[in-house]
Design a protein around this motif. Sequence first.
Motif, mmCIF file in Angstrom:
data_model
loop_
_atom_site.group_PDB
_atom_site.id
_atom_site.type_symbol
_atom_site.label_atom_id
_atom_site.label_comp_id
_atom_site.label_asym_id
_atom_site.label_seq_id
_atom_site.Cartn_x
_atom_site.Cartn_y
_atom_site.Cartn_z
ATOM 1 N N LYS A 117 -3.967 -0.370 93.984
ATOM 2 C CA LYS A 117 -2.560 0.029 94.091
ATOM 3 C C LYS A 117 -1.810 -0.725 95.182
ATOM 4 N N PHE A 118 -2.527 -1.583 95.947
ATOM 5 C CA PHE A 118 -1.907 -2.206 97.120
ATOM 6 C C PHE A 118 -2.094 -3.715 97.115
ATOM 7 N N HIS A 119 -1.139 -4.377 97.723
ATOM 8 C CA HIS A 119 -1.238 -5.834 97.875
ATOM 9 C C HIS A 119 -2.273 -6.197 98.929
ATOM 10 N N SER A 120 -2.318 -5.403 100.001
ATOM 11 C CA SER A 120 -3.257 -5.658 101.094
ATOM 12 C C SER A 120 -3.417 -4.393 101.915
ATOM 13 N N PHE A 121 -4.270 -4.467 102.916
ATOM 14 C CA PHE A 121 -4.465 -3.324 103.804
ATOM 15 C C PHE A 121 -3.432 -3.329 104.927
ATOM 16 N N ASP A 122 -3.340 -4.443 105.667
ATOM 17 C CA ASP A 122 -2.401 -4.528 106.785
ATOM 18 C C ASP A 122 -0.960 -4.622 106.299
ATOM 19 N N GLU A 123 -0.054 -4.182 107.156
ATOM 20 C CA GLU A 123 1.365 -4.191 106.799
ATOM 21 C C GLU A 123 1.882 -5.618 106.633
ATOM 22 N N MET A 124 2.654 -5.833 105.567
ATOM 23 C CA MET A 124 3.284 -7.119 105.288
ATOM 24 C C MET A 124 4.686 -6.858 104.760
ATOM 25 N N LYS A 156 5.798 -6.089 100.948
ATOM 26 C CA LYS A 156 4.607 -5.827 100.148
ATOM 27 C C LYS A 156 4.184 -4.363 100.292
ATOM 28 N N THR A 157 3.578 -3.830 99.234
ATOM 29 C CA THR A 157 3.034 -2.482 99.277
ATOM 30 C C THR A 157 1.623 -2.543 99.842
ATOM 31 N N THR A 158 1.433 -1.976 101.036
ATOM 32 C CA THR A 158 0.148 -2.052 101.718
ATOM 33 C C THR A 158 -0.329 -0.651 102.104
ATOM 34 N N GLU A 212 -2.220 9.484 93.837
ATOM 35 C CA GLU A 212 -2.675 8.429 92.939
ATOM 36 C C GLU A 212 -3.142 7.185 93.695
ATOM 37 N N SER A 213 -2.781 7.094 94.977
ATOM 38 C CA SER A 213 -3.094 5.866 95.714
ATOM 39 C C SER A 213 -3.786 6.107 97.058
ATOM 40 N N ILE A 214 -3.299 7.083 97.853
ATOM 41 C CA ILE A 214 -3.924 7.417 99.143
ATOM 42 C C ILE A 214 -4.086 8.925 99.218
ATOM 43 N N PHE A 215 -5.214 9.373 99.764
ATOM 44 C CA PHE A 215 -5.459 10.808 99.914
ATOM 45 C C PHE A 215 -6.065 11.053 101.289
ATOM 46 N N ILE A 216 -5.443 11.945 102.064
ATOM 47 C CA ILE A 216 -5.968 12.300 103.381
ATOM 48 C C ILE A 216 -7.037 13.372 103.201
ATOM 49 N N ARG A 217 -8.281 13.020 103.504
ATOM 50 C CA ARG A 217 -9.384 13.970 103.351
ATOM 51 C C ARG A 217 -9.406 14.994 104.485
#
Length: 283
Positions: free
Chosen positions: A24-31, A34-36, A96-101
């Motif tokens: 679901k993301f372009h990358s991990f670090d902020e850009m 881009k969706t990160t 759908e993309s990130i979930f805080i456990r």
Amino acid sequence: MNFRGVEKTDKWGYIFTVFYNGEKFHSFDEMAGKTTVKGEFRRVMNELGFTWAKGIQQGGRTDSKVSAERNLLYVSSNFQGNLKEIIFKFNEKMKESIFIRKVEKTFPNLSFPEYIEKREYLYRYPKKRIKRSIEDIEKTLLEISGTYDVSRFTDKKGLDLKEHERTVKVIFEKNILKFIGNSFMPKQVRNMAGYILTGEIETFPGKYLTLENVYLKDELKNKIIILNTDINVSGVEKIEKTLDGEISIFYVKKENKGKVIGKNASNIKSLRKEFGNIVIREI
């Protein structure tokens, strides 16, 4: 960790254990543009009212398209509201993309990567695509497990890093590669996976790689802060403690602070004899 420094700030540290779908993301670090992973975490948490002064630190950085079952995101914040409610809303919005456990409270202003013991990655390459024999794979696992310069398994970005030596253990079980190490260079795991499964250094696709877990050092695990309901102190609204019990945090109203401390700190001295190290926080 300087627990006395906690008395001079209104911030706490928060460790968020998060799942995310790397597809679901372009990358991990902020850009920019881009969706990160970090960018979306920041954006949505800010929209919901949870803010912090500095950037987001992570337990493990992941390549493009790489997912995480449990990565750790650390921030320092002076947030005073209902964090459980914010997490619920975040998960409803981003499930759908990130979930805080879960989220854990600890000391603020840490250099978080220094408190990471090890990281664990799983590479689930389709069984039907694995052409090498188990014997050849096992020989390669012995070759690449250990502590050494892993430069040949990284890219230009990794070669620019000052330190190239890493410790890694690789296991192959049920057609899944498990990588356990103190830290990893860019593309190291994907290149190692390619080498193990083909005999040639090849950057395998990120979509089959998962950051399975990030493990904290005991030094930080012991300083996770929890509610302490076992004791009551006159004038203290709430008491928290570190998991190792070495530090207690007393929350007091401004008008009661002098009473709790006492004339010439007489009361606080007595409390410290009974409960050990105490931090006073106004609420």
